[in-house]
Design an enzyme around this catalytic site. Structure first.
Site, PDB file in Angstrom:
ATOM      1  N   SER A 147       0.891  -1.123  -0.136  1.00 44.32           N
ATOM      2  CA  SER A 147       0.125  -0.039   0.108  1.00 44.32           C
ATOM      3  C   SER A 147       0.809   1.146  -0.006  1.00 44.32           C
ATOM      4  O   SER A 147       2.110   1.251   0.431  1.00 44.32           O
ATOM      5  CB  SER A 147      -0.897  -0.088   1.342  1.00 44.32           C
ATOM      6  OG  SER A 147      -1.614   1.280   1.541  1.00 44.32           O
ATOM      7  N   TYR A 160      -1.811  -1.452  10.682  1.00 44.69           N
ATOM      8  CA  TYR A 160      -1.934  -1.633   9.273  1.00 44.69           C
ATOM      9  C   TYR A 160      -0.682  -1.049   8.486  1.00 44.69           C
ATOM     10  O   TYR A 160      -0.132  -1.548   7.619  1.00 44.69           O
ATOM     11  CB  TYR A 160      -3.122  -0.883   8.822  1.00 44.69           C
ATOM     12  CG  TYR A 160      -3.308  -1.075   7.240  1.00 44.69           C
ATOM     13  CD1 TYR A 160      -3.544  -2.333   6.686  1.00 44.69           C
ATOM     14  CD2 TYR A 160      -3.267   0.014   6.603  1.00 44.69           C
ATOM     15  CE1 TYR A 160      -3.734  -2.329   5.337  1.00 44.69           C
ATOM     16  CE2 TYR A 160      -3.281   0.049   5.263  1.00 44.69           C
ATOM     17  CZ  TYR A 160      -3.450  -1.107   4.438  1.00 44.69           C
ATOM     18  OH  TYR A 160      -3.605  -1.311   3.191  1.00 44.69           O
TER      19      TYR A 160
END
Length: 272
Positions: A147, A160
């Site tokens: 990401s 995360y």
């Protein structure tokens, strides 16, 4: 064999988190290219529906493996079931993962633990299981989905962001280790995407979150098509979107304290 020919030869592609979102989009991209699929997710019903759709539309072979990748024994079972069916995985797409929005101190530990097990442990384990046979055959591809979060710390989604930093680092290291073996390892780094991720991660609590904003985001298919092309070009780190490329470059030039505070402000909740 040139790269263009290799990219279009019939392959068997293992995709995790394949029942929806970017994982489902990857399944559609590879099916359209006439590659056979091994689809992994927890929901067997969703996977079977996707199998029926792709098989009838593209005539490809689709194997469904319903497993929970937060359980280490089930990760191993995937490998064993593939071996039992005498399948050789040519492409591994480690796409499964999830996030959770909120302060670390008040987060639900089982959810954080599952995130670490899925985003980090399962990805690492699958690479470790399938990479040796790829190297032995002198060909193969691994795409780990990270990401844009991987490039900086992420207050309000601390774990995360940290897990995706791990995925990025692992992918880059494996790419270097596999040079000259015929195996390509790439890391795909999408930014926010039109998928179920934002809702599942409770990111609608963010001050900047709105339906108008999410409607302008790239689709999961946009991201998957970009990832497919990047992998076959041999790109090690593939950041989707021109604006995201700029954002991921900024931490190299900006003091880390400034980055931390900037991300904290961006990630602030509607209540603050």
């Amino acid at each position: 064999m040139n790269e263009e020919r290799e990219a279009h030869m019939n392959k068997t592609v293992l995709i995790t988190g394949a029942s929806r979102g970017i994982g489902e989009a990857f399944a559609r991209v590879y099916a359209e290219k006439q590659h056979n699929l091994v689809l992994v997710a927890r929901s067997e019903n969703d996977l079977n529906a996707l199998k029926e759709d792709l098989s009838s539309q593209y005539g490809v072979e689709v194997v469904v493996l319903a497993h929970d990748l937060t359980k280490e024994n089930e990760v191993r079972q995937i490998y064993e079931e593939i071996e039992q069916q005498n399948l050789f995985i040519d492409v591994l797409i480690n796409n499964a993962g999830y996030g959770d929005y909120g302060e670390f101190v008040s987060a639900d530990w089982p959810k954080l633990q599952g995130m670490i097990l899925l985003n980090i442990s399962a990805t690492t384990h699958l690479c470790h299981l399938f990479l040796p046979s790829m190297i032995a055959r002198g060909q193969g591809q691994i795409l780990n989905v990270a990401s844009t979060a991987a490039f900086q710390p992420g207050p309000m989604m601390a774990v995360y962001f940290a897990t995706k930093a791990y995925v990025l680092s692992l992918g880059e290291a494996l790419s270097a280790e596999t040079e000259g073996t015929g195996v390509k390892v790439s890391v795909l780094c999408p930014g926010p995407t039109q998928s179920n991720f934002i809702q599942n991660a409770n990111m609608d609590q963010m001050a900047l979150s709105s339906d108008a904003t999410t409607d302008k985001l790239p689709t999961a298919l946009d991201v998957a098509e970009y990832g497919y092309k990047a992998l076959n070009k041999g790109e090690v780190v593939a950041v989707h979107g021109a604006f995201n490329k700029i954002l991921t470059f900024m931490p190299r030039l900006t003091p880390r304290g400034v980055i931390r505070q900037g991300v904290k402000q961006f990630m602030s909740s509607k209540e603050n």
